[in-house]
Design a protein around this motif. Structure first.
Motif, mmCIF file in Angstrom:
data_model
loop_
_atom_site.group_PDB
_atom_site.id
_atom_site.type_symbol
_atom_site.label_atom_id
_atom_site.label_comp_id
_atom_site.label_asym_id
_atom_site.label_seq_id
_atom_site.Cartn_x
_atom_site.Cartn_y
_atom_site.Cartn_z
ATOM 1 N N GLY A 1 0.800 -1.225 0.000
ATOM 2 C CA GLY A 1 0.000 0.000 0.000
ATOM 3 C C GLY A 1 0.831 1.271 0.000
ATOM 4 N N PHE A 2 2.163 1.145 -0.043
ATOM 5 C CA PHE A 2 2.977 2.363 -0.115
ATOM 6 C C PHE A 2 2.965 2.890 -1.548
ATOM 7 C CE2 PHE A 2 4.789 0.247 3.681
ATOM 8 C CZ PHE A 2 4.495 1.265 4.584
ATOM 9 N N ASP A 3 3.187 4.208 -1.681
ATOM 10 C CA ASP A 3 3.084 4.836 -3.002
ATOM 11 C C ASP A 3 4.434 5.032 -3.667
ATOM 12 O OD1 ASP A 3 0.096 5.617 -3.166
ATOM 13 O OD2 ASP A 3 0.708 6.124 -1.137
ATOM 14 N N LYS B 1 3.812 7.327 1.905
ATOM 15 C CA LYS B 1 2.385 6.991 1.874
ATOM 16 C C LYS B 1 1.582 8.265 1.642
ATOM 17 C CE LYS B 1 -1.355 4.615 2.246
ATOM 18 N NZ LYS B 1 -1.754 3.833 1.060
ATOM 19 N N ASN B 2 0.969 8.334 0.482
ATOM 20 C CA ASN B 2 0.164 9.502 0.079
ATOM 21 C C ASN B 2 -1.052 9.664 1.014
ATOM 22 O OD1 ASN B 2 -1.418 11.329 -1.337
ATOM 23 N ND2 ASN B 2 -1.731 10.029 -3.130
ATOM 24 N N TYR B 3 -1.301 10.898 1.470
ATOM 25 C CA TYR B 3 -2.511 11.112 2.293
ATOM 26 C C TYR B 3 -3.464 12.135 1.669
ATOM 27 C CZ TYR B 3 0.103 15.159 4.275
ATOM 28 O OH TYR B 3 0.813 16.319 4.458
ATOM 29 N N TYR B 4 -3.227 12.494 0.413
ATOM 30 C CA TYR B 4 -4.082 13.513 -0.214
ATOM 31 C C TYR B 4 -5.496 12.978 -0.474
ATOM 32 C CZ TYR B 4 -5.990 16.838 -3.457
ATOM 33 O OH TYR B 4 -6.812 17.750 -4.048
ATOM 34 N N THR B 5 -6.488 13.727 -0.040
ATOM 35 C CA THR B 5 -7.874 13.420 -0.410
ATOM 36 C C THR B 5 -8.459 14.690 -1.048
ATOM 37 O OG1 THR B 5 -8.756 14.101 1.739
ATOM 38 C CG2 THR B 5 -8.231 11.761 1.476
ATOM 39 N N PRO B 6 -9.354 14.544 -2.010
ATOM 40 C CA PRO B 6 -9.806 15.715 -2.777
ATOM 41 C C PRO B 6 -10.818 16.588 -2.029
ATOM 42 C CG PRO B 6 -10.799 13.724 -3.649
ATOM 43 C CD PRO B 6 -9.913 13.292 -2.529
ATOM 44 N N HIS B 7 -10.389 17.155 -0.935
ATOM 45 C CA HIS B 7 -11.222 18.113 -0.181
ATOM 46 C C HIS B 7 -10.403 19.379 -0.026
ATOM 47 C CE1 HIS B 7 -14.082 14.975 1.195
ATOM 48 N NE2 HIS B 7 -13.010 14.206 1.054
ATOM 49 N N ARG C 1 7.473 14.616 -8.028
ATOM 50 C CA ARG C 1 6.754 15.229 -9.150
ATOM 51 C C ARG C 1 5.388 14.572 -9.364
ATOM 52 N NH1 ARG C 1 10.425 16.243 -14.275
ATOM 53 N NH2 ARG C 1 11.007 14.073 -13.980
ATOM 54 N N ASP C 2 5.221 13.295 -8.947
ATOM 55 C CA ASP C 2 3.934 12.638 -9.225
ATOM 56 C C ASP C 2 2.878 12.924 -8.154
ATOM 57 O OD1 ASP C 2 5.332 11.157 -7.349
ATOM 58 O OD2 ASP C 2 5.030 9.206 -8.300
ATOM 59 N N ILE C 3 3.274 13.066 -6.868
ATOM 60 C CA ILE C 3 2.253 13.269 -5.827
ATOM 61 C C ILE C 3 2.541 14.488 -4.941
ATOM 62 C CG2 ILE C 3 1.312 10.908 -5.682
ATOM 63 C CD1 ILE C 3 3.239 10.347 -3.354
ATOM 64 N N PRO D 1 -5.333 11.339 -5.457
ATOM 65 C CA PRO D 1 -5.960 10.886 -4.214
ATOM 66 C C PRO D 1 -5.340 9.603 -3.676
ATOM 67 C CG PRO D 1 -7.609 11.487 -5.849
ATOM 68 C CD PRO D 1 -6.294 11.490 -6.552
ATOM 69 N N THR D 2 -5.290 9.522 -2.357
ATOM 70 C CA THR D 2 -4.758 8.330 -1.688
ATOM 71 C C THR D 2 -5.718 7.146 -1.845
ATOM 72 O OG1 THR D 2 -4.084 7.406 0.443
ATOM 73 C CG2 THR D 2 -5.801 9.068 0.515
ATOM 74 N N SER D 3 -5.148 5.953 -1.747
ATOM 75 C CA SER D 3 -5.973 4.740 -1.753
ATOM 76 C C SER D 3 -6.433 4.403 -0.326
ATOM 77 C CB SER D 3 -5.150 3.566 -2.307
ATOM 78 O OG SER D 3 -3.957 3.445 -1.535
ATOM 79 N N GLU D 4 -5.933 5.176 0.659
ATOM 80 C CA GLU D 4 -6.215 4.845 2.066
ATOM 81 C C GLU D 4 -7.450 5.614 2.558
ATOM 82 O OE1 GLU D 4 -4.875 2.614 4.630
ATOM 83 O OE2 GLU D 4 -6.835 3.404 5.163
#
Ligand code: B12
Ligand code: SF4
Ligand code: SF4
Length: 320
Positions: A19-21, A78-84, A159-161, A256-259
């Motif tokens: 689950g790591f990005d 580990k990406n934590y971005y959520t679209p809010h 550059r990707d996240i 967006p994160t998968s978490e």
């Protein structure tokens, strides 16, 4: 292909499957240059009341103090971005990393799984894992492992996240194939230095914690008042601060994160300061279980809320 290359590729694939990005590997060599920067940072008092930063200085220089015989350091993001987003002009903003569950809860089991994979693939190897849980220069290791570059805002960027990710580190005695460091893509940009409301980024890559909103609103004990220089520039933040990341052009490339656990609880990204001041301890415990907002305790959050409210009162008086 060498055995070392094959095993490293297997570990990388397994880390992504956990689950790591992003994943990278560095040789576990001493961090002499970064450590000199670190010492200067401490000597200048930029750590303020974070006295734990003064301890275990040798371990920060050389991870073999943490794991004798260490040969490699695996770094994961580990990406934590959520679209809010925070509503315009909101007062009581929570930093993005704290909208959902605490990464100190989410990441350790994932890192344990990765440690087990390393031990299975390299029999007899040992591992130690960290995610903001020990005297490890996590950002320096991320740079060395090619997981990202050190932005002028003091965060690791890709550059990707962008920079909306947590770091985790696995130190191991396994001999793995290292990655090359990534190029630095900050270029001539100074958006983060210009935008910081308290001028806490005192030079590129150097954050004076004692000026940082994040330090005051997260780390400071409830009985300590926020100094006026910071209190009058809180910019609506009640917990943490994202200004130097929000303005970063690389954060337009967020995904967006998968978490699911990093999504805002009940969609909440802002807490009304007046409600916080009246919040009862039992409600606080229940509502913020496994949330980063527990760190400053209810007293710390209420101190932050009161500071925001008194800043608003001063603003109103100025307008009259
Ligand atoms: C102490 C700490 C803080 C302090 C100090 C911030 C800081 N920039 O160091 C405070 C409380 C302010 C803080 C705030 C935040 N933090 Co914090 N924090 C840490 C912690 C525990 C230690 C970092 C540290 O050692 N700092 C001391 C300084 C000296 O270290 P450094 O920045 O690595 O310094 C290097 C460079 O500056 C460089 N350098 C210094 N001078 C020079 C000069 C030249 C010429 C060069 C080339 C290099 C150079 O060398 C130094 C040594 O490596 C780490 C976890 C860890 N164990 O690493 C998390 C960590 C850095 N924090 C994190 C986060 C998410 C945050 C916040 C975004 C939270 C928020 N939204 O409010 C903010 C961001 C503030 C900011 N702009 O940095 C993440 C960052 C993830 C990422 N993508 O980079 C980490 C890695 C936790 C994690 N495991 O995910 N944090
Ligand atoms: S987190 Fe906020 S106060 Fe701290 S350096 Fe970034 S913009 Fe400045
Ligand atoms: S805002 Fe600009 S200078 Fe700051 S970290 Fe992002 S790219 Fe680098």
């Amino acid at each position: 292909m060498s055995d070392r290359r094959t095993i490293t590729d297997q570990i990388t694939e397994a880390a992504l499957a956990c689950g790591f990005d992003a994943v990278g590997v560095a040789r576990a060599e001493p961090c002499d240059e970064a450590w000199e920067h670190y010492r200067t940072w401490i000597d200048r008092g930029y750590h303020g009341a974070l006295s734990y930063m003064e301890r275990n200085i040798d371990a920060r220089r050389d991870v073999s103090h943490l794991l004798p015989g260490a040969r490699s350091v695996i770094v994961v993001a580990k990406n934590y971005y959520t679209p809010h987003i925070h509503p315009d002009g909101a007062v009581g903003k929570i930093a993005r990393y704290a909208w959902g569950d605490d990464y100190h809860v989410v990441l350790p089991p994932m890192l344990d799984e990765l440690c087990q994979i390393v031990q299975d693939l390299v029999p007899g190897s040992e591992t130690r894992r960290y995610t903001d849980t020990g005297p490890v220069l996590e950002k320096e290791w991320a740079v060395r492992a090619g997981v990202g570059w050190m932005g002028k805002n003091g965060n690791i960027l890709r550059r990707d996240i962008g920079s909306w990710f947590f770091l985790g580190v696995v130190i191991t005695t396994a001999d793995l194939e290292p990655n090359e460091p990534m190029d630095d893509y900050c270029g001539s940009c100074t958006a983060c230095l210009d935008a910081c409301p308290t001028k806490a980024i005192v030079e590129p890559m150097v954050v004076d914690a004692t000026k940082c909103i994040s330090y005051w609103t997260i780390e400071m004990k409830p009985d300590v008042e926020i100094p006026l220089t910071v209190a009058s520039n809180l910019d609506g933040w009640v917990f943490g601060c994202d200004v130097c990341q929000d303005v970063c052009p690389w954060n337009r490339f967020q995904t967006p994160t998968s978490e699911e656990r990093f999504s805002p609880r009940e969609g909440v990204t802002v807490l009304n300061p007046s409600d916080l001041v009246d919040l009862q301890p039992d409600v606080f415990v229940e509502r913020f279980r496994h949330s980063p907002l527990k760190r400053p305790k209810l007293g710390g959050l209420q101190r932050n809320a009161r500071t925001l409210l008194s800043a608003a009162t001063v603003d109103d008086a100025d307008r009259e």
